[in-house]
Design a protein around this motif. Structure first.
Motif, PDB file in Angstrom:
ATOM      1  N   THR A  81       0.826  -1.051   0.014  1.00  0.00           N
ATOM      2  CA  THR A  81       0.021  -0.119   0.051  1.00  0.00           C
ATOM      3  C   THR A  81       0.837   1.270  -0.097  1.00  0.00           C
ATOM      4  O   THR A  81       2.046   1.093   0.397  1.00  0.00           O
ATOM      5  CB  THR A  81      -0.960   0.121   1.303  1.00  0.00           C
ATOM      6  OG1 THR A  81       0.027  -0.298   2.292  1.00  0.00           O
ATOM      7  CG2 THR A  81      -2.050  -1.248   1.263  1.00  0.00           C
ATOM      8  N   ARG A  83       0.885   5.603   0.360  1.00  0.00           N
ATOM      9  CA  ARG A  83       0.337   6.958   0.700  1.00  0.00           C
ATOM     10  C   ARG A  83       1.028   8.075   0.451  1.00  0.00           C
ATOM     11  O   ARG A  83       2.507   7.813   0.350  1.00  0.00           O
ATOM     12  CB  ARG A  83      -0.128   6.986   2.245  1.00  0.00           C
ATOM     13  CG  ARG A  83       0.663   6.931   3.320  1.00  0.00           C
ATOM     14  CD  ARG A  83       0.269   6.504   4.758  1.00  0.00           C
ATOM     15  NE  ARG A  83       1.535   6.295   5.755  1.00  0.00           N
ATOM     16  CZ  ARG A  83       1.709   7.270   6.389  1.00  0.00           C
ATOM     17  NH1 ARG A  83       1.130   8.513   6.529  1.00  0.00           N
ATOM     18  NH2 ARG A  83       2.777   6.833   7.286  1.00  0.00           N
ATOM     19  N   LYS A 109     -10.243   6.675  -2.861  1.00  0.00           N
ATOM     20  CA  LYS A 109      -9.184   5.463  -3.108  1.00  0.00           C
ATOM     21  C   LYS A 109      -8.576   5.658  -4.798  1.00  0.00           C
ATOM     22  O   LYS A 109      -9.279   5.954  -5.649  1.00  0.00           O
ATOM     23  CB  LYS A 109      -9.689   4.210  -2.824  1.00  0.00           C
ATOM     24  CG  LYS A 109     -10.251   3.988  -1.676  1.00  0.00           C
ATOM     25  CD  LYS A 109      -9.092   3.979  -0.718  1.00  0.00           C
ATOM     26  CE  LYS A 109      -9.315   3.801   0.935  1.00  0.00           C
ATOM     27  NZ  LYS A 109      -8.230   3.636   1.744  1.00  0.00           N
ATOM     28  N   THR A 118      -0.742  -1.423  -6.608  1.00  0.00           N
ATOM     29  CA  THR A 118      -0.868  -0.944  -5.411  1.00  0.00           C
ATOM     30  C   THR A 118      -1.882  -0.051  -4.946  1.00  0.00           C
ATOM     31  O   THR A 118      -1.956   1.132  -5.879  1.00  0.00           O
ATOM     32  CB  THR A 118       0.520  -0.446  -4.841  1.00  0.00           C
ATOM     33  OG1 THR A 118       1.335  -1.357  -4.924  1.00  0.00           O
ATOM     34  CG2 THR A 118       0.613   0.318  -3.538  1.00  0.00           C
ATOM     35  N   THR A 119      -2.888  -0.063  -3.917  1.00  0.00           N
ATOM     36  CA  THR A 119      -3.504   0.804  -3.526  1.00  0.00           C
ATOM     37  C   THR A 119      -3.008   2.094  -2.768  1.00  0.00           C
ATOM     38  O   THR A 119      -2.132   2.115  -1.985  1.00  0.00           O
ATOM     39  CB  THR A 119      -4.740   0.193  -2.503  1.00  0.00           C
ATOM     40  OG1 THR A 119      -4.312  -0.183  -1.396  1.00  0.00           O
ATOM     41  CG2 THR A 119      -5.567  -0.816  -3.219  1.00  0.00           C
ATOM     42  N   SER A 120      -3.987   3.142  -3.111  1.00  0.00           N
ATOM     43  CA  SER A 120      -3.294   4.534  -2.561  1.00  0.00           C
ATOM     44  C   SER A 120      -4.780   5.527  -2.321  1.00  0.00           C
ATOM     45  O   SER A 120      -5.597   5.144  -2.719  1.00  0.00           O
ATOM     46  CB  SER A 120      -2.229   5.277  -3.211  1.00  0.00           C
ATOM     47  OG  SER A 120      -2.735   5.469  -4.627  1.00  0.00           O
TER      48      SER A 120
END
Length: 245
Positions: A81, A83, A109, A118-120
Motif C-alpha cells: 500500500t 500513501r 481511493k 498498489t492501492t493509495s
C-alpha cells in the motif's frame, strides 16, 4: 529396547512438523517494511490578479510505501500500500483577501501507477480563503477548476460532496467578513466507478494527478470569488521542480 518401524515413522513425522514452521518462515519474502521518497516539489510561479506571494518553502510531496507479507496456507503473499504526504503551504495576499494553498490527502481511493496495483489515495489541493474585507465573499464551486499541464480545465469536487453527486450543481461557499473557509479541491472527472476484483465488485477510484507531476510541468487553480456584484477569478500557477534543486 527396540523401537518398531511404526514408532520411528511417528517420530519422523512429529520432527518434520516441528521444523515446518521454521522452514516456512525461511521462505518469507524479504523487503517488508516502509520506504519513503520525495516524488515532487511544487513552487508558486504566478498569482493573479493583484495577488502577491509571501516567501516561504515550496510544497514537498513524499510517497510512503508499506510492504507486508502474509502466509496463506503454504504460500506467501506480499501486499503493498502507498500513501502520499505533503508538507508546506503557499500564502498569497491581495486586497481584502488572503489565500493559503497546499496539498492534502483525500478520502478517495486510487491505484498507485508507480506500483501497479498498489492501492493509495490521491492528493488534492487544500484551499483556505480568509475574508479581510467588509462584505461577505462567495465562491461558486461550479466554476472552480484545476488546469493540467496540457491546458485542460477540470471541474472539481470539494469537501462534503459525495462522489455520486460530483456532477450535480454545488452550493456556493459563503465567507463572512473576518472569517475564513478551509476546503480542498480535486478533479471530479478523474473519479470513476471501476471493477475492483475478478468477482465483479466495483469501487470509486480516482487518479494520482498532483503526485504524478513531473519537473517542469505546471498546474493551475482557478477560483472565482464574488465580492457583491464584482467577480474576480483568481489564478494560481504551481510548477514542479526536481527534488533537491
Amino acid at each position: 529396547m527396540k523401537v518398531g518401524f511404526d514408532a520411528l515413522w511417528v517420530i519422523a513425522v512429529l520432527a518434520a512438523s516441528a521444523c515446518a514452521p521454521g522452514l516456512q518462515e525461511q521462505n518469507r519474502p524479504t523487503g517488508d517494511g516502509q520506504t519513503k521518497e520525495t516524488v515532487a516539489v511544487l513552487r508558486l510561479v504566478e498569482a493573479s490578479p493583484g495577488l502577491q506571494g509571501i516567501s516561504g518553502p515550496p510544497i514537498k510531496i513524499e510517497r510512503v510505501v508499506t510492504a507486508k507479507s502474509t502466509r496463506v496456507g503454504s504460500d506467501w503473499y506480499t501486499f503493498r500500500t502507498s500513501r502520499f504526504l505533503a508538507d508546506g503551504k503557499i500564502a498569497i495576499s491581495g486586497k481584502n483577501i488572503e489565500l493559503n494553498v497546499g496539498v492534502t490527502a483525500t478520502d478517495i481511493k486510487s491505484v498507485d501507477q508507480l506500483e501497479g496495483r498498489t492501492t493509495s489515495s490521491p492528493l488534492g489541493l487544500s484551499v483556505k480563503v480568509a475574508n479581510r474585507g467588509k462584505n461577505a465573499l462567495q465562491i461558486d464551486w461550479n466554476k472552480v477548476s484545476i488546469v493540467d499541464n496540457a491546458g485542460n480545465a477540470h471541474p472539481v469536487i470539494h469537501r462534503g460532496i459525495h462522489v455520486e453527486e460530483r456532477a450535480m450543481m454545488a452550493a456556493p461557499g459563503i465567507i463572512q467578513p473576518g472569517s475564513s473557509l478551509d476546503d480542498f479541491v480535486y478533479p471530479s472527472d478523474f473519479i470513476g466507478l471501476q471493477t475492483a476484483t475478478k468477482f465483479g465488485s466495483q469501487v470509486w477510484l480516482g487518479n494520482n494527478f498532483i503526485e504524478a507531476i513531473k519537473p517542469g510541468e505546471r498546474i493551475q487553480l482557478r477560483i472565482p470569488i464574488a465580492d457583491g456584484a464584482d467577480i474576480t477569478e483568481y489564478r494560481l500557477v504551481l510548477e514542479a521542480v526536481k527534488p533537491g534543486s
